[in-house]
Scaffold this motif. Structure first.
Motif, mmCIF file in Angstrom:
data_model
loop_
_atom_site.group_PDB
_atom_site.id
_atom_site.type_symbol
_atom_site.label_atom_id
_atom_site.label_comp_id
_atom_site.label_asym_id
_atom_site.label_seq_id
_atom_site.Cartn_x
_atom_site.Cartn_y
_atom_site.Cartn_z
ATOM 1 N N ALA A 148 20.903 69.731 63.228
ATOM 2 C CA ALA A 148 20.889 70.485 64.489
ATOM 3 C C ALA A 148 21.483 69.647 65.615
ATOM 4 O O ALA A 148 22.248 70.159 66.453
ATOM 5 C CB ALA A 148 19.450 70.893 64.829
ATOM 6 N N GLY A 149 21.114 68.354 65.639
ATOM 7 C CA GLY A 149 21.656 67.480 66.682
ATOM 8 C C GLY A 149 23.173 67.377 66.612
ATOM 9 O O GLY A 149 23.855 67.352 67.647
ATOM 10 N N GLN A 150 23.710 67.309 65.399
ATOM 11 C CA GLN A 150 25.171 67.262 65.239
ATOM 12 C C GLN A 150 25.827 68.524 65.793
ATOM 13 O O GLN A 150 26.873 68.474 66.446
ATOM 14 C CB GLN A 150 25.523 67.087 63.762
ATOM 15 C CG GLN A 150 25.295 65.685 63.223
ATOM 16 C CD GLN A 150 25.702 65.552 61.775
ATOM 17 O OE1 GLN A 150 25.619 66.510 61.005
ATOM 18 N NE2 GLN A 150 26.156 64.361 61.382
ATOM 19 N N ARG A 151 25.185 69.676 65.511
ATOM 20 C CA ARG A 151 25.757 70.941 65.999
ATOM 21 C C ARG A 151 25.736 70.999 67.526
ATOM 22 O O ARG A 151 26.711 71.452 68.146
ATOM 23 C CB ARG A 151 24.989 72.122 65.413
ATOM 24 C CG ARG A 151 25.225 72.346 63.922
ATOM 25 C CD ARG A 151 24.748 73.714 63.474
ATOM 26 N NE ARG A 151 23.321 73.910 63.726
ATOM 27 C CZ ARG A 151 22.350 73.587 62.872
ATOM 28 N NH1 ARG A 151 22.669 73.034 61.692
ATOM 29 N NH2 ARG A 151 21.081 73.800 63.163
ATOM 30 N N TRP A 152 24.634 70.533 68.128
ATOM 31 C CA TRP A 152 24.541 70.564 69.595
ATOM 32 C C TRP A 152 25.591 69.641 70.216
ATOM 33 O O TRP A 152 26.208 69.985 71.232
ATOM 34 C CB TRP A 152 23.147 70.152 70.063
ATOM 35 C CG TRP A 152 22.044 71.108 69.685
ATOM 36 C CD1 TRP A 152 20.905 70.810 69.004
ATOM 37 C CD2 TRP A 152 21.955 72.489 69.979
ATOM 38 N NE1 TRP A 152 20.119 71.911 68.830
ATOM 39 C CE2 TRP A 152 20.741 72.981 69.431
ATOM 40 C CE3 TRP A 152 22.799 73.398 70.641
ATOM 41 C CZ2 TRP A 152 20.348 74.303 69.524
ATOM 42 C CZ3 TRP A 152 22.392 74.728 70.746
ATOM 43 C CH2 TRP A 152 21.186 75.165 70.190
ATOM 44 N N LEU A 153 25.815 68.494 69.592
ATOM 45 C CA LEU A 153 26.798 67.553 70.140
ATOM 46 C C LEU A 153 28.229 68.007 69.878
ATOM 47 O O LEU A 153 29.164 67.599 70.590
ATOM 48 C CB LEU A 153 26.575 66.161 69.539
ATOM 49 C CG LEU A 153 25.288 65.446 69.966
ATOM 50 C CD1 LEU A 153 25.131 64.141 69.203
ATOM 51 C CD2 LEU A 153 25.286 65.174 71.482
ATOM 52 N N ALA A 154 28.431 68.825 68.848
ATOM 53 C CA ALA A 154 29.785 69.303 68.509
ATOM 54 C C ALA A 154 30.230 70.442 69.411
ATOM 55 O O ALA A 154 31.417 70.824 69.394
ATOM 56 C CB ALA A 154 29.833 69.735 67.052
ATOM 57 N N GLN A 155 29.324 71.010 70.182
ATOM 58 C CA GLN A 155 29.705 72.110 71.067
ATOM 59 C C GLN A 155 30.607 71.592 72.191
ATOM 60 O O GLN A 155 30.634 70.410 72.517
ATOM 61 C CB GLN A 155 28.446 72.757 71.662
ATOM 62 C CG GLN A 155 27.649 73.578 70.668
ATOM 63 C CD GLN A 155 26.470 74.277 71.314
ATOM 64 O OE1 GLN A 155 26.173 74.067 72.492
ATOM 65 N NE2 GLN A 155 25.799 75.119 70.541
ATOM 66 N N ASP A 156 31.294 72.488 72.807
ATOM 67 C CA ASP A 156 32.180 72.132 73.923
ATOM 68 C C ASP A 156 31.793 72.962 75.147
ATOM 69 O O ASP A 156 32.065 74.181 75.196
ATOM 70 C CB ASP A 156 33.642 72.382 73.529
ATOM 71 C CG ASP A 156 34.616 71.847 74.566
ATOM 72 O OD1 ASP A 156 34.177 71.019 75.391
ATOM 73 O OD2 ASP A 156 35.792 72.251 74.522
ATOM 74 N N VAL A 160 23.642 68.191 75.461
ATOM 75 C CA VAL A 160 22.935 66.912 75.343
ATOM 76 C C VAL A 160 21.418 67.118 75.346
ATOM 77 O O VAL A 160 20.693 66.440 74.610
ATOM 78 C CB VAL A 160 23.356 65.966 76.490
ATOM 79 C CG1 VAL A 160 22.561 64.649 76.424
ATOM 80 C CG2 VAL A 160 24.851 65.692 76.434
ATOM 81 N N GLU A 161 20.945 68.051 76.149
ATOM 82 C CA GLU A 161 19.489 68.272 76.232
ATOM 83 C C GLU A 161 18.920 68.691 74.879
ATOM 84 O O GLU A 161 17.898 68.162 74.421
ATOM 85 C CB GLU A 161 19.193 69.344 77.280
ATOM 86 C CG GLU A 161 17.695 69.589 77.456
ATOM 87 C CD GLU A 161 17.414 70.665 78.501
ATOM 88 O OE1 GLU A 161 16.221 71.018 78.652
ATOM 89 O OE2 GLU A 161 18.368 71.143 79.137
ATOM 90 N N LYS A 162 19.570 69.641 74.220
ATOM 91 C CA LYS A 162 19.111 70.079 72.896
ATOM 92 C C LYS A 162 19.239 68.953 71.869
ATOM 93 O O LYS A 162 18.390 68.795 70.985
ATOM 94 C CB LYS A 162 19.915 71.300 72.437
ATOM 95 C CG LYS A 162 19.671 72.559 73.248
ATOM 96 C CD LYS A 162 18.281 73.111 72.982
ATOM 97 C CE LYS A 162 18.107 74.455 73.674
ATOM 98 N NZ LYS A 162 16.749 75.023 73.416
ATOM 99 N N ALA A 163 20.315 68.169 71.977
ATOM 100 C CA ALA A 163 20.508 67.062 71.049
ATOM 101 C C ALA A 163 19.398 66.024 71.223
ATOM 102 O O ALA A 163 18.894 65.465 70.233
ATOM 103 C CB ALA A 163 21.875 66.419 71.271
ATOM 104 N N LEU A 164 19.008 65.756 72.457
ATOM 105 C CA LEU A 164 17.919 64.803 72.709
ATOM 106 C C LEU A 164 16.599 65.326 72.147
ATOM 107 O O LEU A 164 15.776 64.552 71.625
ATOM 108 C CB LEU A 164 17.793 64.539 74.212
ATOM 109 C CG LEU A 164 18.907 63.687 74.837
ATOM 110 C CD1 LEU A 164 18.724 63.608 76.355
ATOM 111 C CD2 LEU A 164 18.924 62.294 74.226
ATOM 112 N N GLN A 165 16.363 66.623 72.254
ATOM 113 C CA GLN A 165 15.153 67.205 71.664
ATOM 114 C C GLN A 165 15.149 67.020 70.149
ATOM 115 O O GLN A 165 14.110 66.735 69.545
ATOM 116 C CB GLN A 165 15.072 68.685 72.027
ATOM 117 C CG GLN A 165 14.796 68.948 73.498
ATOM 118 C CD GLN A 165 14.796 70.422 73.843
ATOM 119 O OE1 GLN A 165 14.971 71.279 72.954
ATOM 120 N NE2 GLN A 165 14.611 70.748 75.114
#
Length: 350
Positions: A148-156, A160-165
């Motif tokens: 999930a973190g990879q998907r949140w960081l891959a967005q454009d 970052v907030e979701k990735a940190l969660q």
């Protein structure tokens, strides 16, 4: 009275006895072999002394025998010489046998300690599937959160907030997996009781959590009545958890092969009338025969195929070493109930 003072008093008493033997051996005639009683002193002292100290004590006793022989004023000299020789031989043989006995007892204690560690690992082996189940849960959650973190960081732009969660969840699950491994590792340690105040209901829940996979695999219905308002107990937490784990494994094995409607286990905690906390586990298995009740806690006695008969014997040793009691009884409707109690502690839980 502290053990050190009792030890000193015992040694002082032995010195007085040796002095009395020396005086009696000197004042009596050669025909009276009082010196042979030094053997009794050595037998009493060998458990308090090291091997070298015991040998030194025997040499002192032999020296006193020789001195007493030369100071004896009356009697037949040859008879006294024979009696002194017999006394010296008796002292020497007694010392040798006493040291051999102490060495054998030490070896037996060492063997018992090794068996204890083996039995811990053996009983823990029965939890392998359950442990794997418990560890796989946080590991699977870590993988899910990582993806999930990879998907949140891959967005454009990156979320970052979701990735940190997701990272927070990964850290939490990693700590949970580490806690499970730490609990398993602690159960394999063969240590003497380290008594401290702790929350028995929480300790019970940890073992139930470790065993959850095994319980679910066999389709067992577990009914828990755990009183969270109980006072803290004073015992070795790891050792008491080993006893709980052994009892739970026995109950699982007792009902695993039975019919579905009898795959029931009930655990509970409560106060005892004698000022302790009681743990109870009931199963709907095949029950206990009169012979089993007589030998249930005997070492190397078992009804299990391939069992080594040490689990309940060690459990009794652990509970009693922690100031508690353990017992078992058959249920009226079939199955068995195992109980143990441990004393209440004063102060805060740990």
């Amino acid at each position: 009275m502290p053990l050190q003072y009792r030890r000193m008093l015992s040694l002082a008493g032995m010195v007085l006895v040796m002095a009395a033997i020396f005086v009696a051996d000197t004042l009596t005639e050669y025909a009276v072999a009082v010196a042979v009683f030094y053997s009794v002193v050595i037998l009493a002292a060998v458990s308090l002394l090291t091997a070298r100290a015991a040998i030194a004590l025997a040499c002192v006793c032999i020296a006193l025998t020789v001195v007493s022989f030369y100071l004896t004023p009356a009697g037949l000299y040859k008879v006294g010489l024979i009696n002194s020789g017999i006394s010296i031989v008796a002292i020497s043989i007694t010392t040798w046998l006493a040291l051999k006995t102490e060495a054998a007892q030490a070896a037996a204690h060492d063997a018992q300690a090794r068996l204890l560690r083996i039995a811990r690992v053996t009983s823990l082996g029965g939890l392998t599937a359950s442990i794997a189940h418990e560890v796989n849960q946080p590991l699977a959650a870590i993988v899910t959160s990582g993806n999930a973190g990879q998907r949140w960081l891959a967005q454009d732009p990156p979320n970052v907030e979701k990735a940190l969660q997701a990272l927070d969840r990964i850290l939490s699950d990693a700590h949970r997996a580490s806690d499970i491994i730490d609990r398993v590792r602690s159960l394999t340690k063969g240590e003497k009781p380290r008594k401290s105040a702790f929350d028995l209901p929480q300790a019970v829940r940890e073992i139930v959590s470790l065993s959850r996979g095994e319980i679910e695999r066999h389709g067992i219905a577990l009914e828990a009545h755990i009183d969270d308002m109980l006072p803290a107990v004073l015992a070795d937490r790891v050792q008491i958890q080993q006893v709980i784990g052994n009892m739970l494994l026995n109950a699982i094995e007792a009902v695993a092969s039975g019919p579905a409607h009898r795959k029931n286990i009930r655990i509970s905690t409560s106060l005892t009338d004698g000022g302790g906390v009681l743990f109870c586990i009931e199963d709907a298995g095949c029950g206990l025969s009169p012979e089993a009740l007589d030998h249930l806690f005997d070492a190397f006695w078992t009804t299990k195929e391939g069992g080594i008969g040490l689990g309940l014997s060690i459990s009794r040793t652990i509970v009693e070493a922690n100031g508690g009691k353990i017992w078992a009884e058959p249920n009226a409707s079939g199955g068995a109930t195992f109980r143990f109690s441990v004393p209440i502690a004063k102060g805060k839980t740990t």
